[in-house]
Motif scaffolding. Structure first.
Motif: not given
Length: 183
Positions: A82-88, A30-32, A44-48, A56-59
């Motif tokens: 919606x989620x995104x990585x924190x930055x650099x 998920x992080x990658x 939902x997008x991550x799970x798909x 599993x995605x929620x956890x």
């Protein structure tokens, strides 16, 4: 959303590495995905994309939030999170380093300090005491070093990393000049 074969390989590898870095394979994947995806994704997008359950995605997202590696975003007119990585990449590395210190090194230092201060047992094992003291001192140096690294900017960190073997050569030269050796 379709992934290229190279992107999928990266995500799968990152998942395997995640288990070595302190979180499970799915959380690593998920992080990658969040790191390499330009736009924020919802659960939902991550799970798909990763072909894993929504639960599993929620956890996993909760775990990534506890590691402070993702940030929550909202889109106007959309109730989903919606989620995104924190930055650099540098910021992510710094955050992982801080979290690992908080989760692993700090509790160990606390135990060692307590054990080293509590000498009520007259039959203390000197060898064990000495080894715990060595571990304590090493971890204290690690904490000081990571604190110093955390204060550096990404550009300074990159410059430091580029020094690479030059630092060890400098230390060898220092040892020769002073007539000491750390080996």
């Amino acid at each position: 959303m379709k992934l290229t074969e190279q992107t999928r390989a990266f995500i799968m590898h990152f998942g395997e590495m995640g288990s070595r870095w302190g979180f499970n394979r799915t959380v690593g994947q998920m992080m990658a995905l969040l790191v390499i995806h330009e736009e924020a994704l919802n659960a939902d997008q991550i799970a798909e994309v990763l072909e894993i359950s929504r639960g599993n995605v929620s956890m996993g997202l909760k775990e990534l939030q506890s590691w402070r590696l993702v940030k929550l975003q909202h889109k106007p007119g959309d109730r989903k999170d919606y989620f995104t990585a924190i930055g650099s990449v540098w910021l992510m590395a710094r955050t992982v380093m801080e979290e690992r210190q908080k989760r692993e090194i700090d509790p160990t230092l606390s135990l060692l300090r307590s054990n080293l201060l509590d000498q009520t047992d007259n039959n203390i094992d000197e060898y064990a005491y000495h080894r715990m003291e060595e571990i304590h001192n090493l971890l204290e140096f690690v904490v000081q070093w990571t604190d110093q690294l955390s204060s550096l900017s990404p550009a300074q960190l990159e410059s430091l990393m580029k020094l690479g073997s030059g630092v060890s050569k400098l230390l060898e030269l220092k040892g020769k000049v002073l007539g000491t050796s750390d080996k």
